[in-house]
Structures are given as structure tokens and as C-alpha cells.
Design a protein around this motif. Structure first.
Motif, mmCIF file in Angstrom:
data_model
loop_
_atom_site.group_PDB
_atom_site.id
_atom_site.type_symbol
_atom_site.label_atom_id
_atom_site.label_comp_id
_atom_site.label_asym_id
_atom_site.label_seq_id
_atom_site.Cartn_x
_atom_site.Cartn_y
_atom_site.Cartn_z
ATOM 1 N N ASP A 117 -14.711 8.158 -11.175
ATOM 2 C CA ASP A 117 -13.192 8.196 -10.678
ATOM 3 C C ASP A 117 -12.662 9.490 -10.550
ATOM 4 O OD1 ASP A 117 -12.407 5.476 -9.477
ATOM 5 O OD2 ASP A 117 -11.985 4.791 -11.455
ATOM 6 N N PRO A 118 -12.666 10.345 -11.627
ATOM 7 C CA PRO A 118 -12.028 11.594 -11.413
ATOM 8 C C PRO A 118 -12.823 12.478 -10.054
ATOM 9 C CG PRO A 118 -12.658 11.139 -13.667
ATOM 10 C CD PRO A 118 -13.172 10.037 -12.851
ATOM 11 N N PHE A 119 -14.000 12.064 -10.054
ATOM 12 C CA PHE A 119 -15.098 12.960 -9.147
ATOM 13 C C PHE A 119 -14.657 12.427 -7.706
ATOM 14 C CE2 PHE A 119 -16.778 13.252 -13.216
ATOM 15 C CZ PHE A 119 -16.632 14.620 -13.567
ATOM 16 N N TYR A 120 -14.608 11.167 -7.625
ATOM 17 C CA TYR A 120 -14.042 10.454 -6.273
ATOM 18 C C TYR A 120 -12.999 11.184 -5.781
ATOM 19 C CZ TYR A 120 -17.188 6.512 -5.859
ATOM 20 O OH TYR A 120 -18.550 5.794 -5.586
ATOM 21 N N ALA A 121 -11.967 11.230 -6.811
ATOM 22 C CA ALA A 121 -10.668 12.109 -6.294
ATOM 23 C C ALA A 121 -10.960 13.440 -5.710
ATOM 24 C CB ALA A 121 -9.528 11.881 -7.582
ATOM 25 N N ARG A 122 -11.837 14.089 -6.485
ATOM 26 C CA ARG A 122 -12.259 15.436 -6.003
ATOM 27 C C ARG A 122 -12.805 15.584 -4.923
ATOM 28 N NH1 ARG A 122 -14.351 18.301 -11.492
ATOM 29 N NH2 ARG A 122 -14.679 19.781 -10.006
ATOM 30 N N ALA A 123 -13.815 14.375 -4.476
ATOM 31 C CA ALA A 123 -14.387 14.092 -3.293
ATOM 32 C C ALA A 123 -13.629 13.981 -2.066
ATOM 33 C CB ALA A 123 -15.526 13.224 -3.544
ATOM 34 N N GLN A 124 -12.438 13.422 -2.294
ATOM 35 C CA GLN A 124 -11.758 13.119 -1.113
ATOM 36 C C GLN A 124 -11.352 14.178 -0.030
ATOM 37 O OE1 GLN A 124 -11.620 9.361 -1.224
ATOM 38 N NE2 GLN A 124 -9.510 9.704 -0.474
ATOM 39 N N PRO A 125 -10.892 15.425 -0.580
ATOM 40 C CA PRO A 125 -10.628 16.690 0.378
ATOM 41 C C PRO A 125 -11.998 17.016 0.923
ATOM 42 C CG PRO A 125 -10.048 17.085 -2.025
ATOM 43 C CD PRO A 125 -10.257 15.570 -2.060
ATOM 44 N N TYR A 126 -12.999 16.949 -0.045
ATOM 45 C CA TYR A 126 -14.352 17.401 0.674
ATOM 46 C C TYR A 126 -14.599 16.771 2.002
ATOM 47 C CZ TYR A 126 -16.396 20.548 -2.818
ATOM 48 O OH TYR A 126 -16.764 21.629 -3.671
ATOM 49 N N CYS A 127 -14.152 15.729 1.928
ATOM 50 C CA CYS A 127 -14.588 14.657 3.160
ATOM 51 C C CYS A 127 -13.262 14.593 3.963
ATOM 52 C CB CYS A 127 -15.007 13.185 2.779
ATOM 53 S SG CYS A 127 -16.523 13.192 1.717
ATOM 54 N N GLN A 128 -12.367 15.488 3.724
ATOM 55 C CA GLN A 128 -10.981 15.640 4.570
ATOM 56 C C GLN A 128 -10.372 14.339 4.712
ATOM 57 O OE1 GLN A 128 -13.396 17.610 7.711
ATOM 58 N NE2 GLN A 128 -11.595 19.133 7.715
ATOM 59 N N LEU A 129 -10.328 13.614 3.556
ATOM 60 C CA LEU A 129 -9.667 12.416 3.569
ATOM 61 C C LEU A 129 -8.309 12.478 3.063
ATOM 62 C CD1 LEU A 129 -12.791 10.271 2.179
ATOM 63 C CD2 LEU A 129 -12.004 10.593 4.424
ATOM 64 N N GLY A 130 -7.593 11.285 2.869
ATOM 65 C CA GLY A 130 -6.359 11.067 2.324
ATOM 66 C C GLY A 130 -6.294 10.969 0.829
ATOM 67 N N PRO A 131 -5.204 10.529 0.330
ATOM 68 C CA PRO A 131 -5.209 10.446 -1.277
ATOM 69 C C PRO A 131 -6.193 9.547 -1.559
ATOM 70 C CG PRO A 131 -3.347 9.325 -0.253
ATOM 71 C CD PRO A 131 -3.877 10.285 0.920
ATOM 72 N N TYR A 132 -6.738 9.639 -2.921
ATOM 73 C CA TYR A 132 -7.623 8.742 -3.441
ATOM 74 C C TYR A 132 -7.115 7.472 -3.778
ATOM 75 C CZ TYR A 132 -11.356 6.745 -6.662
ATOM 76 O OH TYR A 132 -12.234 6.121 -7.008
ATOM 77 N N ARG A 133 -6.686 6.549 -2.775
ATOM 78 C CA ARG A 133 -5.905 5.268 -2.657
ATOM 79 C C ARG A 133 -6.939 4.331 -1.626
ATOM 80 N NH1 ARG A 133 -0.825 5.091 -4.941
ATOM 81 N NH2 ARG A 133 -1.057 2.815 -4.759
ATOM 82 N N TYR A 134 -7.366 3.283 -2.501
ATOM 83 C CA TYR A 134 -8.101 2.222 -1.521
ATOM 84 C C TYR A 134 -7.640 0.723 -1.723
ATOM 85 C CZ TYR A 134 -11.251 5.942 -0.265
ATOM 86 O OH TYR A 134 -11.913 7.156 0.198
ATOM 87 N N ASP A 135 -6.341 0.853 -2.146
ATOM 88 C CA ASP A 135 -5.621 -0.616 -2.295
ATOM 89 C C ASP A 135 -4.979 -0.872 -1.086
ATOM 90 O OD1 ASP A 135 -4.507 1.972 -3.255
ATOM 91 O OD2 ASP A 135 -2.605 0.597 -4.038
ATOM 92 N N ALA A 155 -12.175 -14.074 -1.517
ATOM 93 C CA ALA A 155 -12.387 -12.707 -0.754
ATOM 94 C C ALA A 155 -11.366 -11.703 -0.850
ATOM 95 C CB ALA A 155 -12.644 -13.175 0.600
ATOM 96 N N THR A 156 -11.583 -10.561 -0.262
ATOM 97 C CA THR A 156 -10.486 -9.508 -0.357
ATOM 98 C C THR A 156 -10.695 -8.663 0.530
ATOM 99 O OG1 THR A 156 -9.421 -8.017 -1.993
ATOM 100 C CG2 THR A 156 -12.136 -7.946 -2.037
ATOM 101 N N THR A 157 -9.776 -7.703 0.703
ATOM 102 C CA THR A 157 -9.507 -6.773 1.895
ATOM 103 C C THR A 157 -9.904 -5.375 1.100
ATOM 104 O OG1 THR A 157 -8.123 -7.802 3.363
ATOM 105 C CG2 THR A 157 -8.173 -5.536 3.535
ATOM 106 N N ASN A 158 -10.761 -4.548 1.621
ATOM 107 C CA ASN A 158 -10.762 -3.234 1.061
ATOM 108 C C ASN A 158 -10.540 -2.206 2.298
ATOM 109 O OD1 ASN A 158 -11.758 -1.164 -0.569
ATOM 110 N ND2 ASN A 158 -13.646 -2.087 -1.171
ATOM 111 N N ILE A 159 -10.594 -1.090 1.944
ATOM 112 C CA ILE A 159 -10.021 0.061 2.908
ATOM 113 C C ILE A 159 -11.328 1.017 3.141
ATOM 114 C CG2 ILE A 159 -8.583 1.952 3.132
ATOM 115 C CD1 ILE A 159 -7.052 -0.499 3.601
ATOM 116 N N ALA A 160 -11.364 1.585 4.465
ATOM 117 C CA ALA A 160 -12.325 2.634 4.391
ATOM 118 C C ALA A 160 -11.408 3.728 5.128
ATOM 119 C CB ALA A 160 -13.393 1.949 5.345
ATOM 120 N N GLN A 161 -11.421 5.120 4.462
ATOM 121 C CA GLN A 161 -10.790 5.930 4.977
ATOM 122 C C GLN A 161 -11.773 6.629 5.950
ATOM 123 O OE1 GLN A 161 -8.398 8.696 2.625
ATOM 124 N NE2 GLN A 161 -8.238 7.099 1.020
#
Lengths: 533, 139
Positions: A117-135, A155-161
Motif C-alpha cells: 500500500d505505501p508503495f502504491y501511494a508513491r506509484a500514483q504520481p509516477y503514473c500521473q494519477l490522482g490520489p490513492y483512492r479507489y473506493d 459483486a462490487t464496483t472498482n475504480i480504474a484511474q
């Protein structure tokens, strides 16, 4: 600093602390993370800043067994790697993906989602994405519509940034060039990773060749293989001077468990009413960023029914466009636009003929005034181009072919195999999502299971070009090529970065996870390099 | 593939009718005839008839309109009285929740709506002769 290997004199010896082999998403992330550190970093890239046919040809390989697109089109070999044709879809793996699922053979990462998780959060700006929120609830107000009220037990809904998408070679080129401690060497083709003569458990150097230049050598304290999910195992297998089976291959695992994300146009969603708010499932643009949502089977249902997952986006389509004959007509038209090439797909011709009334109708609606046919232009249903999690299979593998490239190196041979249970899982997942949609009262799902043979066949199956699993991560050397730190078992200073370390691939594109794991590996390297200093 | 897709498009509007019941939830079936009142719950009878015929071809033992109507009435109006669309909606949701679903022509449908389709098929002109189940043959 960038160096052109074609200009290096014969016999050049470069020395560094950390040598990264390959400048794709993983390699560039590693180099950027290590920029400014006290360690001397060398980043070796086979290509230049643009695609070059002679270099790209080095990616040619043999396809055995199941059809797969030509290997020199499935990936790109120049600075930035396959991010140069990446479409930018980002979602982290689910927590369940990391677990040892007793119903999925060979599943289980030695790390958990919370570790990453902490590294996903740091990966977000690398991929020029928004905040680490997928809810979905977080994004619903921005999208202007909520997630469908699906029963969470099904079933559920998931987000793709959606990344712009980030072309790592372009976006981070200046950063790499400016970094005083990073030397990026272009047109440098690694031939072999060579252990030290006095200690076979440590890599001493790599031998590097240049298409139009002299061979040279790079020595280092730590080495990271970051060439992609097909080339990583090839390079380990080719590095067989001291280990005849290849580096890290003492348990015959290198190259095995090759996984893709098959993409199957396997179902259609028919909403219950025209005004159903599905804005979240369309594309929501915010600034220079965007996001969308997709359906998947819930964690609870996956556990209960013992399934692997899938990712089902909702792609709106008009009534007449959802005709197979019209699709076939469009495909033929595309072929003809490309020149007088022979029609390679007679199946399309057959479908156009058999569905000719729909093709005529579509043509008429395009040519005549659209207001006469307003209803035909409406998006009335949604196709589900579904990305499927492939079950790990040791028989699905990358090996070395007999044919050799211009350097005399054996090319790669891919034998991609999909187990029947992967297909069966998909259809069962559609049944569950269909029941969830019905239970929520939002519409009905139609599964194309009766056409399974064709949908999973050469003509219809699509691919993520996600190459995973070939140097899988496991704490036990008898079950994995690398350990939880991505270090090759049996070798003290060789690491692997990229999706080849994924023990399971999940149902989402891998780039965000590749970048997150690369950041994690960079932190590890900084730590251990510091200890040694 | 092609034919199936086209039938999807045609059948699609019929299935919209199933899920769109909420828009006319206050409407009551008009006919006094039990089976006809049930069939009147369907929005697109043509699509339902097609799906119903497909179901009956696979399950000829269900070619009994009276039994289907009785089963549906028990489900939708267990205490007697009028059959309300809200009851149908609840029954469909309950079927889906409990996993009482049938894949029919690829559609994932609640068993209640499959029964309704089958009933519509049996009540449709040209299939009246099949209102009773086919005779059973021993051996």
C-alpha cells in the motif's frame, strides 16, 4: 547523464554500485528513485529514444502451442519500454490477490496488500494519477453518479484511474539525464549476467553488446533485471556460463507460470431503463486525469464459489453497432484502408454476408439524416470486454528457441497455455454478476458462454500484453525464483523488477503494481547498499 | 454468434421490460384470467415468447400453463387478491438473491421471469396446442 553505447571505445569498462538492466516502467522508476542517492547507478537500455527496427527485431521470438501475437509487436524495446504503447489503465491488486487461496494452485504472495500500500501511494504520481483512492464512493460525486447498488455478497464496483498515459521514457528522460549519480547507457544490449569467478553466489559483471559498436562490460555491486516478463527469464536462461540451466533456475522455475490477461468480449449488459445513471462507469475527466469504473465479483463471492476474478467494464454501444455483421464490416473496411492487401479474414466476409440486412441498416443510418433514426444512435446496451485472471500454470512457459538473433543469442520461445478452469471461472463470474445486476433491479446480463470456443479463439480473443509470472516471487526457493525482496534465490546481489515476479496476476493491468514494487525495491537497495557502505 | 447477437438485440428490449416494471408499478393487470393477468406483467411479450419457447424446448415437462400459472400466483400473490407489479419485483429480487437463476439463451434470469416467459409462450397464438404437457411414454 545519457551515454550512447555506439560511441564507447572497445573494451570499455563501466563500474557502478547498482546496475539496472532495462529502462521500462520498472527500470526508469528504480533509476529515478535512486537519483540523488550516494550510489552510482548505471541504467542499460537496448534501444535509443525512438523505436528502431533493428533493435525491435531483437524481440522476435517463436510462438509454440496457443496463438499469441508476434513477440516483437507485443512489447517495445526503446527508452521507456512498453510504456510507449501502454494505455494507462491503473488499479491496485486486491488484497485477496496477494493471499494464498486454497482453491487456486500456486497462489499466494509472500507479501500482502498492506505491505505494498505505501508503495502504491508513491506509484500514483509516477503514473500521473490522482490520489490513492479507489473506493467508488470517493469518486462518485465527481463522476456525477453513484456505483450501482450491487449486493456486496455477489459483486462490487472498482475504480480504474487512467494515466494520460505516462510515457516513462519521455516524462522522466530529463530527470534521468540530470541525475548526477545516474548514467543511462542507450543502445546497450545485455548478453549475459556473469557471476564472480571467486564467488558464484554473487554477480560480478554483465557483458554488453552494441548493434553498431563495440562490446563492453559493466561491473557493479548490485544488479537488477528489469527487461519485462518475457525477456527477464530469457536473460536468466541465457546467462548460463556458470549455471548450465541458467541463473536462478536450479529448480527449473525460470520461465514457467507465464500468465497474460486474456480479454474476452464475453457478456452484454442491458440496463433496465434508459435513465439509469451509469456516469461512474463512463470516463470522468478531472484536470489532466481521468477515471472510470468497472464491475467485478466481490471478495466474499470469490471465496464462497472458489473463483478467480475478472474485470468487466461497461462500454456503451448502439443497437446497430452491436451487430456482429457491422463489426465484421468495420474490420474489413479497416483492412482495405490499409491498402490492397488480401483479405486475411474470410470469417468477416462470411459474417457480413450473413448479417447483410443489419449492415445495410447501419449504412443507411450513417448516410441518411440521423434525426430520422435517433433511437438507433442511442446507447442501448453495454458490452463487457472483460479482463480475466489466469490461473497459474507451470506448463505455460518461456524457454529458449533454437533460432538465434544477430548477437548469436537464442531467441525466446513462448508456449502460452490457459487452463480450462480459467475459462470456466469467467462464465461463473458472469453468472454471479448477472444475478447481482438482477437483484439490484438495474438490468440483465447476457453471457456469451455458448460461443466460448470462438471467443477464446484466435479471431476474437484479445490480450493485455501483460507478461507475468515467469520469475515468480516465493519465500521458498523450490517454489519461486525470487524472494519477497525480489532477490533471486541463491544469488546475493541479483534482483528482478517487473511483472515477471507476480505469483498471480489478478484481473487488473500490472503497470501500477510494477511501479510500486520498483519503488519498494529501490528502498531496499538503498538500505542494503548503505549497510555495505 | 451473429444470429445469437441479433436475437439479443431484439430480445433486449423485452428484457428491459422486465426490469422497467417500477415505472408503472401502480398499474394493475387488467384481465380476470389468471394466466393472462400474469402474462400482462410482461412489457415485451414478443421477446418473452421467444425466450419462453427456448426454455420449453429444453424443458418440455414444463409445458403446462395451468401449473405455471398456479406456481406464479402462489409466488406473487400467496394470499390471493390482485397480482401487483411490486410483488413481481420482490420475487425477482428474491430469486436473484437466493441464486434461483437460469441461464436462458445466455441471459441470466430469475426463475420467476423464466416461468413468465414460458407461460407467455404457452399462451401465444400457435402454441395453444401445447398448453398441456406432452404425453409421457413408458419405455
Amino acid at each position: 547523464m545519457f551515454i550512447d553505447a555506439r560511441k564507447l571505445p572497445a573494451g570499455t569498462l563501466l563500474d557502478c554500485d547498482i546496475c539496472i538492466l532495462g529502462a521500462g516502467a520498472a527500470g526508469i522508476t528504480l533509476a529515478r528513485e535512486l537519483a540523488g542517492s550516494p550510489y552510482k547507478v548505471c541504467l542499460l537500455e537496448s534501444g535509443g529514444f525512438d523505436i528502431d527496427q533493428a533493435t525491435q527485431d531483437l524481440y522476435k521470438g517463436e510462438i509454440a502451442g496457443r496463438y499469441y501475437p508476434p513477440l516483437d509487436t507485443a512489447r517495445l524495446r526503446f527508452f521507456g519500454g512498453s510504456t510507449n504503447h501502454w494505455d494507462g489503465n491503473c488499479t491496485p491488486l486486491d488484497a485477496l490477490d496477494f493471499e494464498n487461496r486454497d482453491w487456486v494452485d500456486y497462489s499466494g504472495w509472500p507479501i500482502s496488500r498492506s505491505d505494498v500500500d505505501p508503495f502504491y501511494a508513491r506509484a500514483q504520481p509516477y503514473c500521473q494519477l490522482g490520489p490513492y483512492r479507489y473506493d467508488p464512493a470517493y469518486w462518485a460525486p465527481l463522476a456525477g453518479g453513484p456505483a450501482l447498488p450491487l449486493p456486496p455478497e455477489k459483486a462490487t464496483t472498482n475504480i480504474a484511474q487512467l494515466s494520460p498515459p505516462t510515457r516513462f521514457g519521455e516524462v522522466y528522460r530529463d530527470d534521468i539525464g540530470r541525475a548526477a549519480n545516474v548514467t543511462a547507457v542507450l543502445h546497450a544490449n545485455v548478453l549475459e549476467i556473469v557471476p564472480r569467478s571467486d564467488d558464484a553466489s554473487r554477480i560480478g559483471h554483465v557483458r554488453v553488446a552494441v548493434l553498431k559498436g563495440a562490446a563492453f562490460t559493466v561491473t557493479g555491486r548490485h544488479f537488477v533485471l528489469a527487461m519485462g516478463g518475457i525477456e527477464n527469464p530469457r536473460q536468466l536462461l541465457l546467462s548460463n556460463t556458470s549455471a548450465p540451466a541458467g541463473l536462478g533456475n536450479q529448480n527449473d522455475l525460470v520461465g514457467r507460470f507465464f500468465m497474460e490477461h486474456p480479454v474476452v468480449d464475453g457478456a452484454t449488459f442491458q440496463p433496465s431503463r434508459k435513465d439509469l445513471n451509469l456516469k461512474l462507469y463512463g470516463e470522468t475527466v478531472f484536470g489532466e486525469r481521468a477515471l472510470t469504473a468497472f464491475l467485478q465479483v466481490s471478495d466474499a463471492a470469490l471465496r464462497r464459489h472458489k473463483l478467480t476474478n475478472m474485470r468487466a467494464p461497461l462500454d456503451p454501444t448502439t443497437r446497430y453497432r452491436a451487430s456482429v455483421g457491422v463489426e465484421a464490416f468495420d474490420e474489413l473496411a479497416d483492412e482495405l484502408r490499409g491498402g490492397p492487401a488480401p483479405m486475411s479474414n474470410w470469417l468477416d466476409v462470411k459474417e457480413v454476408i450473413e448479417d447483410f440486412d443489419m449492415v445495410l441498416e447501419a449504412g443507411a443510418r450513417k448516410l441518411l439524416h440521423r434525426h430520422l433514426f435517433a433511437s438507433a444512435e442511442d446507447d442501448v446496451c453495454f458490452t463487457m470486454d472483460t479482463m480475466v485472471e489466469q490461473t497459474p500454470n507451470p506448463a505455460s512457459r518461456v524457454t529458449l528457441a533454437e533460432e538465434r538473433d544477430v548477437f548469436g543469442q537464442r531467441r525466446v520461445r513462448l508456449d502460452w497455455q490457459i487452463e480450462q478452469k480459467t475459462e470456466d471461472n469467467l462464465w461463473r463470474c458472469f453468472e454471479i454478476i448477472g444475478a447481482a445486476l438482477g437483484q439490484a433491479g438495474v438490468g440483465r446480463l447476457r453471457s456469451w458462454r455458448e460461443h466460448a470456443v470462438r471467443l477464446w479463439g484466435k479471431e476474437r480473443l484479445n490480450y493485455g500484453f501483460h507478461h507475468m509470472g515467469t520469475t515468480r516471487m516465493h519465500q521458498n526457493a523450490s517454489r519461486g525464483v525470487v524472494d519477497a525482496d525480489c532477490r533471486v534465490h541463491g544469488l546475493k546481489n541479483l534482483y528482478v523488477a517487473g511483472s515477471s515476479v507476480f505469483p498471480t496476476g489478478g484481473h487488473v493491468p500490472p503497470t501500477l503494481t510494477i511501479v510500486a514494487l520498483a519503488i519498494r525495491l529501490a528502498d531496499h537497495l538503498k538500505r542494503i547498499a548503505g549497510e555495505r557502505s | 454468434m451473429k444470429i445469437a447477437r441479433r436475437s439479443l438485440l431484439k430480445a433486449g428490449s423485452g428484457l428491459v421490460a422486465f426490469a422497467a416494471l417500477g415505472r408503472t408499478a401502480t398499474a394493475e393487470p387488467a384481465s380476470d384470467d389468471g394466466a393472462a393477468r400474469l402474462v400482462a406483467l410482461l412489457g415485451n411479450r414478443h421477446a418473452a415468447i421467444r425466450l419462453g419457447r427456448r426454455h420449453l424446448s429444453r424443458h418440455p415437462e414444463e409445458r403446462d400453463a395451468a401449473q405455471l400459472a398456479a406456481r406464479l400466483t402462489t409466488r406473487l400473490a400467496p394470499a390471493g387478491g390482485p397480482i401487483r407489479r411490486a410483488a413481481l419485483r420482490r420475487s425477482l429480487a428474491a430469486d436473484f438473491a437466493a441464486g434461483r437463476v437460469t441461464a436462458l439463451d445466455g441471459w441470466i434470469l430469475a426463475n420467476t421471469e423464466v416461468d413468465l416467459c414460458a407461460l407467455a409462450a404457452l399462451k401465444a397464438p400457435g402454441t395453444g396446442a401445447t398448453l398441456s404437457p406432452p404425453p409421457r411414454h413408458d419405455g
